[in-house]
Design a protein around this motif. Structure first.
Motif, PDB file in Angstrom:
ATOM      1  N   ARG A 108     -20.283  -8.005 -28.606  1.00 57.24           N
ATOM      2  CA  ARG A 108     -19.210  -7.020 -28.784  1.00 57.24           C
ATOM      3  C   ARG A 108     -17.868  -7.473 -28.231  1.00 57.24           C
ATOM      4  NH1 ARG A 108     -23.046  -2.141 -27.287  1.00 57.24           N
ATOM      5  NH2 ARG A 108     -23.917  -1.795 -29.344  1.00 57.24           N
ATOM      6  N   ILE A 109     -17.786  -8.665 -27.726  1.00 58.49           N
ATOM      7  CA  ILE A 109     -16.525  -9.125 -27.142  1.00 58.49           C
ATOM      8  C   ILE A 109     -15.490  -9.365 -28.251  1.00 58.49           C
ATOM      9  CG2 ILE A 109     -17.038 -11.594 -27.133  1.00 58.49           C
ATOM     10  CD1 ILE A 109     -15.788 -11.630 -24.277  1.00 58.49           C
TER      11      ILE A 109
ATOM     12  N   PHE B 227     -12.092 -12.019 -24.862  1.00 59.16           N
ATOM     13  CA  PHE B 227     -12.567 -13.395 -24.697  1.00 59.16           C
ATOM     14  C   PHE B 227     -11.498 -14.257 -24.020  1.00 59.16           C
ATOM     15  CE2 PHE B 227     -13.029 -17.768 -26.402  1.00 59.16           C
ATOM     16  CZ  PHE B 227     -14.179 -18.093 -25.714  1.00 59.16           C
ATOM     17  N   GLU B 228     -10.252 -14.104 -24.451  1.00 53.14           N
ATOM     18  CA  GLU B 228      -9.158 -14.851 -23.826  1.00 53.14           C
ATOM     19  C   GLU B 228      -9.033 -14.494 -22.352  1.00 53.14           C
ATOM     20  OE1 GLU B 228      -4.336 -15.127 -24.160  1.00 53.14           O
ATOM     21  OE2 GLU B 228      -5.468 -15.093 -26.039  1.00 53.14           O
TER      22      GLU B 228
ATOM     23  N   VAL C  68      -7.426 -21.339 -25.968  1.00 55.21           N
ATOM     24  CA  VAL C  68      -8.578 -20.487 -26.251  1.00 55.21           C
ATOM     25  C   VAL C  68      -8.566 -20.134 -27.738  1.00 55.21           C
ATOM     26  CG1 VAL C  68      -9.683 -18.270 -25.765  1.00 55.21           C
ATOM     27  CG2 VAL C  68      -8.615 -19.566 -23.908  1.00 55.21           C
ATOM     28  N   LYS C  69      -9.705 -20.292 -28.388  1.00 56.76           N
ATOM     29  CA  LYS C  69      -9.849 -19.966 -29.811  1.00 56.76           C
ATOM     30  C   LYS C  69     -11.075 -19.089 -30.004  1.00 56.76           C
ATOM     31  CE  LYS C  69      -6.391 -21.904 -31.563  1.00 56.76           C
ATOM     32  NZ  LYS C  69      -5.362 -21.017 -32.047  1.00 56.76           N
ATOM     33  N   TYR C  70     -10.953 -18.145 -30.909  1.00 60.54           N
ATOM     34  CA  TYR C  70     -12.020 -17.181 -31.181  1.00 60.54           C
ATOM     35  C   TYR C  70     -12.187 -17.051 -32.683  1.00 60.54           C
ATOM     36  CZ  TYR C  70     -14.193 -12.525 -31.363  1.00 60.54           C
ATOM     37  OH  TYR C  70     -15.018 -11.469 -31.597  1.00 60.54           O
TER      38      TYR C  70
ATOM     39  N   LEU D 291     -13.753 -22.313 -26.809  1.00 60.61           N
ATOM     40  CA  LEU D 291     -14.046 -21.807 -28.146  1.00 60.61           C
ATOM     41  C   LEU D 291     -15.177 -20.794 -28.114  1.00 60.61           C
ATOM     42  CD1 LEU D 291     -13.785 -22.095 -31.283  1.00 60.61           C
ATOM     43  CD2 LEU D 291     -15.477 -23.920 -31.082  1.00 60.61           C
ATOM     44  N   MET D 292     -14.984 -19.703 -28.835  1.00 57.81           N
ATOM     45  CA  MET D 292     -16.077 -18.759 -29.061  1.00 57.81           C
ATOM     46  C   MET D 292     -16.160 -18.487 -30.543  1.00 57.81           C
ATOM     47  SD  MET D 292     -16.910 -14.997 -27.650  1.00 57.81           S
ATOM     48  CE  MET D 292     -18.382 -14.170 -28.216  1.00 57.81           C
TER      49      MET D 292
END
Length: 125
Positions: free
Chosen positions: A8-9, A14-15, A74-76, A117-118
């Motif tokens: 659920r993030i 996330f960042e 940071v990448k999502y 990365l997520m």
């Protein structure tokens, strides 16, 4: 299996989590600068690693020890929306674009480029 669920993030959460981990890991023993939302030159954080840091190693293109400049990005990506193939392509494209911006557009001093990365995915049982 992880004891934490990231199902659920959201991207901003996330960042924030990544920046909290960077803070915990890199605040001591170097100069960590965190960037918030908005214009940040393609960075979430930078860290200047001093030459006396326990994990320091001289950059291969230097004849003497120099402070190493790290850039964190940071990448999502949500796999549910994109699918594996599209998410993988997006990651490669993101890396190329971000590195181009950091090095050429913003001329950020850089020895090491780290990407956090997520790729969010749902697992059904």
């Amino acid at each position: 299996m992880s004891k934490y669920s990231f199902a659920r993030i959201q991207p901003i959460e996330f960042e924030s989590m990544a920046q909290a981990l960077l803070e915990k890991t890199y605040r001591v023993g170097g100069n960590l600068i965190q960037f918030g939302s908005g214009k940040d030159g393609g960075r979430e954080a930078t860290w200047s690693q001093p030459i006396n840091h326990p994990t320091y190693s001289r950059p291969t293109n230097k004849d003497t020890d120099v402070v190493k400049e790290w850039v964190f990005q940071v990448k999502y990506h949500d796999l549910d929306q994109r699918g594996w193939s599209a998410a993988r392509s997006a990651v490669v494209e993101d890396l190329d674009k971000e590195l181009e911006k950091i090095v050429h557009k913003y001329a950020v001093p850089l020895h090491i480029f780290c990407v956090v990365l997520m790729q969010k995915m749902a697992i059904f049982k």
